[in-house]
Write an enzyme that holds these catalytic residues in place. Structure first.
Site, PDB file in Angstrom:
ATOM      1  N   ASP A   1     -14.374  28.270 -17.396  1.00  0.00           N
ATOM      2  CA  ASP A   1     -13.846  29.541 -17.894  1.00  0.00           C
ATOM      3  C   ASP A   1     -14.310  30.728 -17.049  1.00  0.00           C
ATOM      4  O   ASP A   1     -14.080  31.877 -17.419  1.00  0.00           O
ATOM      5  CB  ASP A   1     -14.238  29.755 -19.359  1.00  0.00           C
ATOM      6  CG  ASP A   1     -15.746  29.728 -19.574  1.00  0.00           C
ATOM      7  OD1 ASP A   1     -16.504  29.662 -18.582  1.00  0.00           O
ATOM      8  OD2 ASP A   1     -16.180  29.765 -20.745  1.00  0.00           O
TER       9      ASP A   1
ATOM     10  N   ASP B   1      -6.233  31.613 -25.863  1.00  0.00           N
ATOM     11  CA  ASP B   1      -7.652  31.368 -25.585  1.00  0.00           C
ATOM     12  C   ASP B   1      -7.937  29.874 -25.433  1.00  0.00           C
ATOM     13  O   ASP B   1      -7.210  29.028 -25.954  1.00  0.00           O
ATOM     14  CB  ASP B   1      -8.475  31.935 -26.748  1.00  0.00           C
ATOM     15  CG  ASP B   1      -9.861  32.380 -26.328  1.00  0.00           C
ATOM     16  OD1 ASP B   1     -10.329  31.969 -25.241  1.00  0.00           O
ATOM     17  OD2 ASP B   1     -10.473  33.141 -27.082  1.00  0.00           O
TER      18      ASP B   1
ATOM     19  N   GLU C   1      -9.213  36.978 -18.692  1.00  0.00           N
ATOM     20  CA  GLU C   1     -10.662  37.091 -18.823  1.00  0.00           C
ATOM     21  C   GLU C   1     -11.295  36.498 -17.558  1.00  0.00           C
ATOM     22  O   GLU C   1     -11.388  37.169 -16.544  1.00  0.00           O
ATOM     23  CB  GLU C   1     -11.147  36.377 -20.088  1.00  0.00           C
ATOM     24  CG  GLU C   1     -12.615  36.627 -20.377  1.00  0.00           C
ATOM     25  CD  GLU C   1     -13.097  35.879 -21.605  1.00  0.00           C
ATOM     26  OE1 GLU C   1     -14.081  36.330 -22.192  1.00  0.00           O
ATOM     27  OE2 GLU C   1     -12.514  34.830 -21.961  1.00  0.00           O
TER      28      GLU C   1
ATOM     29  N   GLU D   1     -18.650  40.372 -24.136  1.00  0.00           N
ATOM     30  CA  GLU D   1     -18.759  39.472 -25.280  1.00  0.00           C
ATOM     31  C   GLU D   1     -20.136  38.814 -25.331  1.00  0.00           C
ATOM     32  O   GLU D   1     -20.616  38.449 -26.396  1.00  0.00           O
ATOM     33  CB  GLU D   1     -17.703  38.368 -25.174  1.00  0.00           C
ATOM     34  CG  GLU D   1     -16.475  38.578 -26.012  1.00  0.00           C
ATOM     35  CD  GLU D   1     -15.581  37.356 -25.953  1.00  0.00           C
ATOM     36  OE1 GLU D   1     -15.311  36.804 -27.027  1.00  0.00           O
ATOM     37  OE2 GLU D   1     -15.149  36.966 -24.862  1.00  0.00           O
TER      38      GLU D   1
END
Length: 408
Positions: free
Chosen positions: A104, A320, A369, A375
């Site tokens: 990610d 997501d 992202e 976050e």
């Protein structure tokens, strides 16, 4: 630095003979809906080198004022691609800003040197200071014909090798691989470069008048799932966005519960999302909704759910947890992006790869992202923050998820 590619039927990295070289100018004018410069003119020189070895193939090189890039063009009889022999040999001792690879892309950038960096896999992009000139390495125009890649390094060496996410990349017919992209110059050149987008496939969306990226009120760290489950709380966020001139409110996880919600006709009347979109529209605010990747990973789910969101008046989705960089997930991107555009839906990809020129090809991509952002409650260092404008943010929009909430 070596170039070359190995397939299941031929090693196209050795015993090569140059049989032809052709050069042409490339001048392309295009506009984008997001990014550092919305109106762009790309001026490049393209040279194609045709090699003969165990097979015949082309090395396509493009040079511009701010960098250079190359890709491989293979005929249709090579079989699956096993790996590239591509690598970047960076002089020893060159200051480096690198982030270790995660699917990610949520790792911090650390300052080191080209040779003293750990034995590890590192993310694109990578940044090096080579004698006062900066070298920014990434890739462009990755799609479902290909696999995402990362950089592999052995401590003590200045070499950074290309490694695919997949062990085999399936090929059906002739193929052009992703661009291996190097931006070269001072820090201003690196930060302002649009080379990654300049190399990408031109826009596949005809009418882009409905695509209007903008600020988004995001409430996850204020209320989490509780906020996503509450119409009254979301109306309050709409009021706040309207008062501050923010065009969008994102409803995060918690707004749907039935895994078959798109097939239940009662949702047309019992879901409060249509009520919220009407409430927001009256205040000049538009609604976006969060969705998990596994809610949109089949043809049937995409057909019914994206159409339903469009009927409800939703303007964008935040998808997501793709958490992969291989050929299969890029084929999913290839499938969902035209479907989103068909339903006039913008998208923000989270838990995703980074943009590789995707915002030129699909201008309905608001942002992605693929960054260690706000976050995270710890580990956000000044080294990481000050590296981001010259690393991750260079190839395309970066949803850093900026926060202004007080957290206990």
């Amino acid at each position: 630095s070596p170039v070359g590619i190995v397939t299941e039927r031929a090693d196209l990295s050795k015993n090569l003979r140059l049989v032809r070289r052709t050069t042409r100018p490339v001048v392309e004018h295009y506009s984008t809906k997001a990014g550092k410069d919305l109106d762009r003119t790309a001026v490049m020189t393209e040279t194609t080198f045709t090699f003969q070895g165990e097979g015949r193939w082309d090395l396509i090189v493009r040079a511009s004022h701010d960098g250079i890039a190359y890709r491989y063009a293979l005929p249709g009889d090579t079989g699956a691609i096993l790996h590239e022999t591509s690598a970047y040999n960076v002089p020893a001792g060159s200051p480096a800003w690198l982030a270790k690879y995660r699917v990610d892309y949520e790792n911090t950038y650390v300052q080191t040197t080209s040779d003293s960096a750990d034995t590890a896999e590192f993310e694109h992009p990578a940044l090096f200071d080579v004698g006062g000139t900066y070298l920014h390495i990434t890739e462009s125009d990755v799609d479902g014909q290909d696999s995402g890649a990362r950089l592999v390094h052995d401590k003590g060496s200045g070499a950074y090798r290309i490694r695919y996410f997949d062990d085999r990349v399936q090929v059906n017919g002739p193929v052009r691989t992703a661009w291996r992209t190097m931006i070269v110059g001072d820090l201003n050149t690196v930060a302002t470069s649009t080379l990654v987008n300049d190399l990408a496939t031109p826009s596949k969306v005809g009418d882009t008048s409905w695509i209007q990226p903008g600020k988004v009120f995001w409430s996850w760290l204020a209320g989490g799932r509780e906020a996503g489950e509450s119409l009254s709380m979301q109306k309050g966020y709409v009021d706040y966005a309207a008062a501050h001139g923010w065009p969008y409110v994102l409803v995060d996880a918690g707004w749907y519960f039935d895994p078959n919600w798109d097939y239940d006709p009662t949702w047309e009347t019992t879901s409060w999302i249509p009520q919220l979109t009407r409430y927001a529209n009256a205040r000049n605010v538009k609604i976006q909704v969060w969705m998990h990747y596994d809610e949109l990973d089949t043809d049937a789910e995409r057909q019914t759910r994206l159409a339903l969101l469009e009927r409800w008046g939703v303007k964008a989705v935040k998808i997501d947890f793709m958490n992969a960089d291989g050929q299969a997930i890029y084929q999913w991107y290839d499938q969902i992006l035209p479907e989103l555009a068909q339903h006039h839906l913008m998208v923000n990809f989270h838990g995703s790869t980074i943009p590789h020129g995707l915002q030129r090809t699909w201008p309905n991509v608001m942002s992605m992202e693929g960054v260690y952002g706000a976050e995270h409650s710890s580990g956000v260092t000044t080294t990481h923050l000050t590296a981001l404008p010259f690393t991750r943010n260079v190839p395309g929009s970066m949803d850093y998820t900026p926060m202004a909430w007080s957290r206990a």
